[in-house]
Design an enzyme around this catalytic site. Structure first.
Site, PDB file in Angstrom:
ATOM      1  N   CYS A 133       0.831  -1.205   0.000  1.00 42.54           N
ATOM      2  CA  CYS A 133       0.000   0.000   0.000  1.00 42.54           C
ATOM      3  C   CYS A 133       0.872   1.264   0.000  1.00 42.54           C
ATOM      4  O   CYS A 133       1.519   1.557  -0.991  1.00 42.54           O
ATOM      5  CB  CYS A 133      -0.988  -0.047   1.162  1.00 42.54           C
ATOM      6  N   GLU A 240      -2.447  -9.142   3.240  1.00 38.92           N
ATOM      7  CA  GLU A 240      -2.789  -9.647   4.575  1.00 38.92           C
ATOM      8  C   GLU A 240      -4.281  -9.543   4.869  1.00 38.92           C
ATOM      9  O   GLU A 240      -4.763 -10.032   5.882  1.00 38.92           O
ATOM     10  CB  GLU A 240      -1.962  -8.897   5.643  1.00 38.92           C
ATOM     11  N   ASP A 281     -23.187  -7.712  16.525  1.00 43.51           N
ATOM     12  CA  ASP A 281     -23.511  -6.773  17.604  1.00 43.51           C
ATOM     13  C   ASP A 281     -23.101  -7.466  18.900  1.00 43.51           C
ATOM     14  O   ASP A 281     -23.585  -8.557  19.205  1.00 43.51           O
ATOM     15  CB  ASP A 281     -25.013  -6.481  17.644  1.00 43.51           C
TER      16      ASP A 281
HETATM   17  O1  1PR Z   1     -22.865   5.299  19.241  1.00 42.85           O
HETATM   18  O2  1PR Z   1     -20.488   5.261  18.588  1.00 42.85           O
HETATM   19  O3  1PR Z   1     -21.252   4.078  20.632  1.00 42.85           O
HETATM   20  O4  1PR Z   1     -21.819   3.242  18.372  1.00 42.85           O
HETATM   21  C1  1PR Z   1     -22.737   2.294  18.750  1.00 42.85           C
HETATM   22  C2  1PR Z   1     -22.898   1.329  17.612  1.00 42.85           C
HETATM   23  O5  1PR Z   1     -23.695   0.238  18.064  1.00 42.85           O
HETATM   24  C3  1PR Z   1     -23.609   1.945  16.423  1.00 42.85           C
HETATM   25  O6  1PR Z   1     -22.967   1.520  15.244  1.00 42.85           O
HETATM   26  C4  1PR Z   1     -25.016   1.371  16.483  1.00 42.85           C
HETATM   27  O7  1PR Z   1     -25.503   1.111  15.187  1.00 42.85           O
HETATM   28  C5  1PR Z   1     -24.809   0.069  17.220  1.00 42.85           C
HETATM   29  N1  1PR Z   1     -25.937  -0.275  18.090  1.00 42.85           N
HETATM   30  C6  1PR Z   1     -26.272   0.346  19.244  1.00 42.85           C
HETATM   31  N2  1PR Z   1     -27.335  -0.289  19.781  1.00 42.85           N
HETATM   32  C7  1PR Z   1     -27.680  -1.272  18.977  1.00 42.85           C
HETATM   33  C8  1PR Z   1     -28.782  -2.225  19.173  1.00 42.85           C
HETATM   34  O8  1PR Z   1     -29.077  -3.064  18.316  1.00 42.85           O
HETATM   35  N3  1PR Z   1     -29.457  -2.131  20.301  1.00 42.85           N
HETATM   36  N4  1PR Z   1     -26.816  -2.146  16.890  1.00 42.85           N
HETATM   37  C9  1PR Z   1     -26.799  -1.278  17.910  1.00 42.85           C
HETATM   38  C10 1PR Z   1     -27.061  -1.764  15.693  1.00 42.85           C
HETATM   39  C11 1PR Z   1     -27.500  -2.509  13.680  1.00 42.85           C
HETATM   40  C12 1PR Z   1     -26.803  -3.253  12.684  1.00 42.85           C
HETATM   41  C13 1PR Z   1     -27.423  -4.602  12.561  1.00 42.85           C
HETATM   42  C14 1PR Z   1     -28.130  -4.482  11.261  1.00 42.85           C
HETATM   43  C15 1PR Z   1     -28.386  -5.764  10.588  1.00 42.85           C
HETATM   44  N5  1PR Z   1     -27.110  -2.886  14.956  1.00 42.85           N
HETATM   45  O9  1PR Z   1     -25.468  -3.273  12.823  1.00 42.85           O
HETATM   46  O10 1PR Z   1     -26.453  -5.536  12.672  1.00 42.85           O
HETATM   47  O11 1PR Z   1     -29.323  -3.755  11.463  1.00 42.85           O
HETATM   48  O12 1PR Z   1     -29.283  -6.516  11.289  1.00 42.85           O
HETATM   49  P1  1PR Z   1     -30.222  -7.543  10.559  1.00 42.85           P
HETATM   50  O13 1PR Z   1     -29.497  -8.073   9.363  1.00 42.85           O
HETATM   51  O14 1PR Z   1     -30.473  -8.639  11.551  1.00 42.85           O
HETATM   52  O15 1PR Z   1     -31.478  -6.810  10.190  1.00 42.85           O
HETATM   53  P2  1PR Z   1     -21.604   4.550  19.280  1.00 42.85           P
END
Ligand code: 1PR
Length: 584
Positions: A133, A240, A281
């Site tokens: 890179c 990598e 998550d």
């Molecule tokens: O605010 O900088 O601390 O970041 C927190 C991070 O955690 C953010 O990226 C936020 O999207 C994520 N987050 C916070 N709470 C939740 C929760 O679910 N309670 N998850 C959460 C968000 C969303 C996607 C999920 C998709 C696909 N998750 O990442 O994986 O919606 O899901 P699916 O295919 O099952 O529909 P900060």
């Protein structure tokens, strides 16, 4: 915690713009100076014979994630000797230079430590070298990155920025195909398969450098993806991070004798592939175990079973599985990071360390990246948090809540402060290393003038027949709505230095009914950086739909992969059937 990995690196930073000669042009001019040349040669003499077949010397000047290359080398059975002095370069049996960060500060370090001169001598003596890179770009005469800045001057040419007016998204992030030219040997197993790139600057093939160019890649234009002359190699892509294909590139460089002459299996790569990303998550459940969870519209607790946090597996195990299954990238989101300080939540750091040991595709980590003062009054900058993540094996960090506050401030004042986590991290690590994760919720309105945010006509009207909607951004995991729309946020964070957008949609999350293509189209048409569509995937058809109807560069899913409802390879096979290029 010690200062960021960037500290030793940035402490050298001053402009190199005025330096009149590159280290290699110095070397060449000294060569013509008789006795001076002799003195120089004796000081910078290169060891001729090899002492160890399993040691590789690594030039790490401390500017980012070189854990991945370390892990890949160890995985291939090599031990690593770190360069401490220019002499270590000259004494190397094989040298890898995994350049990360920006061109000017890297050249400053090379100039001030004498490593640039040693590198030129080493290369001039045709010793085994692999630049990666930025390690390729530094070999050129100069770069336009915050410049012009002089490079090592080994290869004729200037490194310039991709021209986004050609309709391409910059940075160039993802898996692209190579056009392999002259015999390169280390690329023998690549065939027509994709390798992983992440960069905004590139060198262009020309008459002057054509003897060096061993492959090119097409992205809006043809650029140099690798060079080779004798034992000197450099690649613009990241071996990598390029899965098994990338490991074979490294193996062939490290041990040319072991290279089989068998013709590699042919792939079908021809251009930048659409990426399929597995998202984990992660949070601690009520028993204190770190688990992968998954919610419905961000509620991750079971409706029955004492309202426990849904436990869908262990983060490291699942990440390894998804790597084997063909995920193009893996994202870890520490979903309680907004309330628990991530450096107090060390399991996430361990997750990254263990995962990066044998997962050789890009890893993104998000959650809690912000400035923070702990209970003892110790202040941590967001840069320190990011640095710890990069050091632990992350290739990109993802910022959620803090990016919303930064964008609100930027829109209100119209001025960049340069102090937001987004701006600082992208300045030090490059915007390609910074993702902004947006968590919007759809708000239906009757008229396009009802709110001071970007409103769109929706495909499916709202519960009361509303034909319009805007997408309200949230913070703290969807708990708090903010006075800013997803469109306004996306435009602002692009200006502030985001390199990519992870576009969730709370309404669709965990529903399995498909991505919100209205939203994905809106955002991917409005910004010039790659957009990852997220939330709602339930079938392979949902992936083809989002790629066919929007300009998303990647699509991310969680629930369907965790619950083993749809394997990653079924998604990719379906996309191929629909003539959408993916990495197989
Ligand atoms: O605010 O900088 O601390 O970041 C927190 C991070 O955690 C953010 O990226 C936020 O999207 C994520 N987050 C916070 N709470 C939740 C929760 O679910 N309670 N998850 C959460 C968000 C969303 C996607 C999920 C998709 C696909 N998750 O990442 O994986 O919606 O899901 P699916 O295919 O099952 O529909 P900060």
């Amino acid at each position: 915690m010690e200062a960021t990995v960037a500290a030793p690196f940035s402490s050298f930073v001053t402009s190199t713009q005025n330096s009149s000669s590159s280290p290699c042009s110095l070397l060449l001019s000294r060569k013509n100076l008789g006795s001076v040349n002799l003195r120089f040669k004796s000081r910078l003499s290169v060891r001729a014979s090899s002492t160890s077949d399993s040691v590789v010397t690594l030039l790490d000047y401390g500017a980012g994630n070189v854990r991945s290359i370390r892990n890949a080398l160890r995985h291939l059975g090599f031990s690593i000797k770190d360069v401490q002095t220019p002499g270590d370069i000259l004494n190397a049996d094989r040298l890898i230079f995994p350049g990360v960060g920006a061109f000017a500060p890297a050249m400053d370090v090379l100039n001030k430590t004498g490593m640039g001169e040693a590198l030129c001598t080493y290369i001039d003596n045709d010793r085994p070298f692999l630049g990666i890179c930025l390690g390729l770009q530094l070999l050129f005469d100069s770069s336009e990155e915050n410049g012009p800045v002089k490079g090592l001057g080994v290869i004729p040419g200037t490194v310039g920025r991709f021209d986004s007016s050609a309709g391409i998204r910059v940075p160039h992030i993802g898996w692209n195909a190579l056009q392999v030219g002259k015999d390169s040997e280390i690329l023998d197993d690549v065939g027509n398969r994709h390798v992983y790139f992440v960069h905004s600057y590139r060198a262009i093939p020309s008459n002057e450098n054509k003897d060096w160019v061993s492959s090119t890649c097409h992205y809006g234009e043809s650029f140099i993806s690798s060079i080779r002359r004798g034992n000197v190699h450099a690649v613009q892509f990241h071996p990598e991070k390029s899965g098994e294909v990338g490991l074979s590139v490294l193996r062939r460089f490290l041990d040319p004798k072991s290279s089989s002459k068998q013709k590699p299996e042919e792939g079908k790569a021809s251009k930048l592939a659409k990426r399929v990303i597995a998202c984990l998550d992660v949070r601690t459940n009520d028993k204190g175990d770190l688990v992968v969870t998954k919610g419905d519209q961000y509620d991750v607790r079971e409706q029955s079973n004492e309202n426990e946090v849904r436990n869908l597996g262990k983060p490291v195990d699942l990440a390894r599985q998804y790597y084997k299954d063909g995920a193009d990238e893996i994202s870890f989101l520490n979903i309680t990071g907004f309330r628990d300080f991530p450096l107090g939540d060390l399991p996430m750091i361990h997750v990254l360390r263990y995962t990066s040991e044998n997962v050789f595709v890009p890893l993104t980590v998000g959650g809690g990246i912000r400035d923070f003062t702990d209970a003892t009054g110790r202040y941590y900058s967001s840069l320190e948090v990011a640095a710890e993540y990069f050091r632990s094996g992350a290739d990109k960090i993802s910022i959620g809540s803090d990016a919303v506050y930064a964008a609100e401030e930027f829109i209100k004042s119209g001025a960049k402060t340069g102090k937001s986590s987004l701006e600082q991290i992208s300045r030090v690590y490059g915007n390609q290393a910074v993702v902004v994760s947006i968590d919007p919720r759809r708000v239906y309105v009757n008229d396009s003038d009802d709110v001071p945010y970007k409103v769109i006509r929706v495909t499916n009207p709202g519960p009361n027949g509303e034909e319009y909607a805007w997408y309200q951004c949230t913070v703290s995991g969807g708990r708090e709505g903010r006075p800013i729309g997803a469109y306004e946020l996306a435009k602002a964070v692009e200006e502030l230095g985001a390199g990519e957008i992870l576009l969730n949609c709370i309404d669709c999350d965990g529903q399995g009914k498909g991505f919100d293509t209205d939203l994905v189209k809106l955002i991917s048409d409005s910004v010039g950086i790659p957009v990852i569509a997220s939330s709602g995937a339930g079938t392979p058809e949902h992936f083809s739909e989002v790629f066919e109807t929007t300009n998303a560069s990647a699509a991310l899913a969680a629930g369907i992969f965790h619950r083993k409802e749809v394997p990653i390879h079924s998604v990719k096979e379906h996309l191929l059937e629909k003539s959408i290029e993916v990495r197989m």
